[in-house]
Design an enzyme around this catalytic site. Structure first.
Site, mmCIF file in Angstrom:
data_model
loop_
_atom_site.group_PDB
_atom_site.id
_atom_site.type_symbol
_atom_site.label_atom_id
_atom_site.label_comp_id
_atom_site.label_asym_id
_atom_site.label_seq_id
_atom_site.Cartn_x
_atom_site.Cartn_y
_atom_site.Cartn_z
ATOM 1 N N ASP A 141 15.780 71.504 9.264
ATOM 2 C CA ASP A 141 16.805 71.240 8.251
ATOM 3 C C ASP A 141 17.205 69.769 8.253
ATOM 4 O O ASP A 141 18.313 69.409 7.852
ATOM 5 C CB ASP A 141 18.039 72.123 8.516
ATOM 6 N N LYS A 144 13.743 65.745 4.704
ATOM 7 C CA LYS A 144 12.681 66.610 4.169
ATOM 8 C C LYS A 144 11.296 65.976 4.332
ATOM 9 O O LYS A 144 10.307 66.689 4.462
ATOM 10 C CB LYS A 144 12.976 66.947 2.710
ATOM 11 N N ASP A 169 14.472 75.131 5.883
ATOM 12 C CA ASP A 169 15.458 75.173 4.809
ATOM 13 C C ASP A 169 15.008 74.269 3.655
ATOM 14 O O ASP A 169 14.202 73.346 3.841
ATOM 15 C CB ASP A 169 16.832 74.710 5.322
ATOM 16 N N ASN A 170 15.505 74.528 2.466
ATOM 17 C CA ASN A 170 15.371 73.635 1.308
ATOM 18 C C ASN A 170 13.949 73.448 0.798
ATOM 19 O O ASN A 170 13.593 72.359 0.325
ATOM 20 C CB ASN A 170 15.955 72.248 1.633
ATOM 21 N N GLU A 199 22.803 76.351 -1.181
ATOM 22 C CA GLU A 199 24.108 76.723 -0.633
ATOM 23 C C GLU A 199 25.242 76.493 -1.637
ATOM 24 O O GLU A 199 25.355 75.453 -2.253
ATOM 25 C CB GLU A 199 24.405 75.962 0.669
HETATM 26 C C1 LIG Z 1 14.766 62.351 12.089
HETATM 27 N N1 LIG Z 1 15.922 63.191 12.387
HETATM 28 N N2 LIG Z 1 16.083 63.815 13.556
HETATM 29 C C2 LIG Z 1 17.242 64.475 13.489
HETATM 30 C C3 LIG Z 1 17.860 64.266 12.241
HETATM 31 C C4 LIG Z 1 19.061 64.689 11.636
HETATM 32 C C5 LIG Z 1 19.344 64.261 10.353
HETATM 33 C C6 LIG Z 1 20.661 64.634 9.708
HETATM 34 O O1 LIG Z 1 21.086 65.918 10.128
HETATM 35 C C7 LIG Z 1 20.568 64.620 8.216
HETATM 36 C C8 LIG Z 1 21.208 63.620 7.507
HETATM 37 C C9 LIG Z 1 21.086 63.605 6.108
HETATM 38 C C10 LIG Z 1 20.289 64.546 5.450
HETATM 39 C C11 LIG Z 1 19.632 65.533 6.187
HETATM 40 C C12 LIG Z 1 18.691 66.487 5.528
HETATM 41 N N3 LIG Z 1 19.295 67.510 4.688
HETATM 42 C C13 LIG Z 1 19.320 67.318 3.372
HETATM 43 O O2 LIG Z 1 18.957 66.260 2.869
HETATM 44 C C14 LIG Z 1 19.811 68.425 2.517
HETATM 45 C C15 LIG Z 1 20.146 68.140 1.197
HETATM 46 C C16 LIG Z 1 20.625 69.138 0.351
HETATM 47 C C17 LIG Z 1 20.972 68.807 -1.058
HETATM 48 C C18 LIG Z 1 20.567 69.650 -2.096
HETATM 49 C C19 LIG Z 1 20.912 69.361 -3.406
HETATM 50 C C20 LIG Z 1 21.635 68.209 -3.679
HETATM 51 F F1 LIG Z 1 21.995 67.926 -4.956
HETATM 52 C C21 LIG Z 1 22.030 67.351 -2.665
HETATM 53 C C22 LIG Z 1 21.707 67.652 -1.347
HETATM 54 C C23 LIG Z 1 20.769 70.452 0.812
HETATM 55 C C24 LIG Z 1 20.419 70.745 2.136
HETATM 56 O O3 LIG Z 1 20.534 72.023 2.612
HETATM 57 C C25 LIG Z 1 19.934 69.756 2.979
HETATM 58 O O4 LIG Z 1 19.583 70.110 4.244
HETATM 59 C C26 LIG Z 1 19.796 65.581 7.570
HETATM 60 C C27 LIG Z 1 18.457 63.439 9.671
HETATM 61 C C28 LIG Z 1 17.258 63.023 10.261
HETATM 62 C C29 LIG Z 1 16.974 63.441 11.547
HETATM 63 MG MG LIG Z 2 19.467 72.220 4.430
#
Ligand SMILES: Cn1ncc2cc([C@H](O)c3cccc(CNC(=O)c4cc(-c5ccc(F)cc5)cc(O)c4O)c3)ccc21
Ligand SMILES: [Mg+2]
Length: 214
Positions: A141, A144, A169-170, A199
């Site tokens: 999650d 992406k 997810d997603n 969600e």
């Molecule tokens: C490398 N590394 N290692 C650990 C690690 C941890 C992170 C952060 O936890 C992190 C920060 C920002 C974004 C995310 C990804 N999640 C999303 O981008 C997402 C978007 C949407 C959505 C859907 C529709 C929209 F209009 C807007 C956002 C719905 C969803 O459920 C999501 O999970 C995860 C990042 C890289 C990392």
């Molecule tokens: Mg997600």
């Protein structure tokens, strides 16, 4: 200075849920995100699918890529048998700080190890640093565009075994086309799609469950 959304989400948890009661923490976050401010938690609809996959699997060793505020961490950890362990990777320090407090409020800190760092740096260190042989369950999650490279990295590091379940997810929104193409066409995976919704919205989204065949 203005608070952040994760900070407001944590306040809602502390105000509207009972310490040590994971279900009330989940309900408080879902209520906040549905009625106050949307946030990118897996949510209640996809969360129920996540629950059923975890309950059926009863995993001992779990990896979560992308903690955010700890919502899915709490959903998974509350279902784990005693002695089972969940390692969750979060590279954003602000998210990690909130998630630690959400996980502690739910009373699940003994089952969860939150590691601040990037998946690409920590996956290769799982064996020597955490004494992990292989994972039983992985929840993807995070960014992406990291699902596919990190899955290949887990394969290369020998962290997957015959029967390890990956749940992503997603896979529709925002979407992970390269990952989907890989797990659906690779002879090393048996993959299936659980149709759901993004969600707290009516937009389509879903989870892809992929079993590693070795
Ligand atoms: C490398 N590394 N290692 C650990 C690690 C941890 C992170 C952060 O936890 C992190 C920060 C920002 C974004 C995310 C990804 N999640 C999303 O981008 C997402 C978007 C949407 C959505 C859907 C529709 C929209 F209009 C807007 C956002 C719905 C969803 O459920 C999501 O999970 C995860 C990042 C890289 C990392
Ligand atoms: Mg997600």
């Amino acid at each position: 200075t203005k608070s952040t959304r994760p900070q407001r989400l944590l306040k809602a948890v502390q105000k509207h849920s009972t310490r040590g009661d994971p279900q009330s923490v989940i309900s408080a976050i879902d209520h906040f995100c549905r009625h106050r401010e949307w946030a990118m938690n897996v949510g209640d609809e996809k969360g129920s699918i996540l629950d059923s996959v975890v309950s059926e699997l009863n995993p001992e060793k779990v990896l979560e890529l992308g903690t955010y505020c700890g919502y899915s961490t709490v959903r998974i950890a509350r279902l784990l048998p005693p002695g089972a362990r969940l390692i969750t990777l979060e590279f954003n320090a602000d998210y990690a700080a909130i998630a630690r407090q959400v996980i502690a409020w739910a009373g699940l800190e003994d089952k969860v190890q939150l590691v601040e760092g990037a998946s690409g740096d920590w996956i290769p260190r799982m064996k020597e640093h955490f004494g992990i042989e292989t994972f039983d369950f992985v929840f993807l999650d995070h960014w992406k565009d990291r699902y596919l490279p990190d899955t290949k990295l887990m394969e290369d590091c020998g962290l997957l075994r015959k029967g390890t379940v990956l749940l992503a997810d997603n896979v529709i929104c925002p979407g992970v086309p390269d990952y989907l193409e890989y797990v659906r066409n690779s002879l090393s995976y048996k993959s299936c799609y659980f149709k759901s919704h993004l969600e707290y919205t009516k937009a389509e989204d879903g989870l892809e469950k992929s079993v590693f065949l070795g």
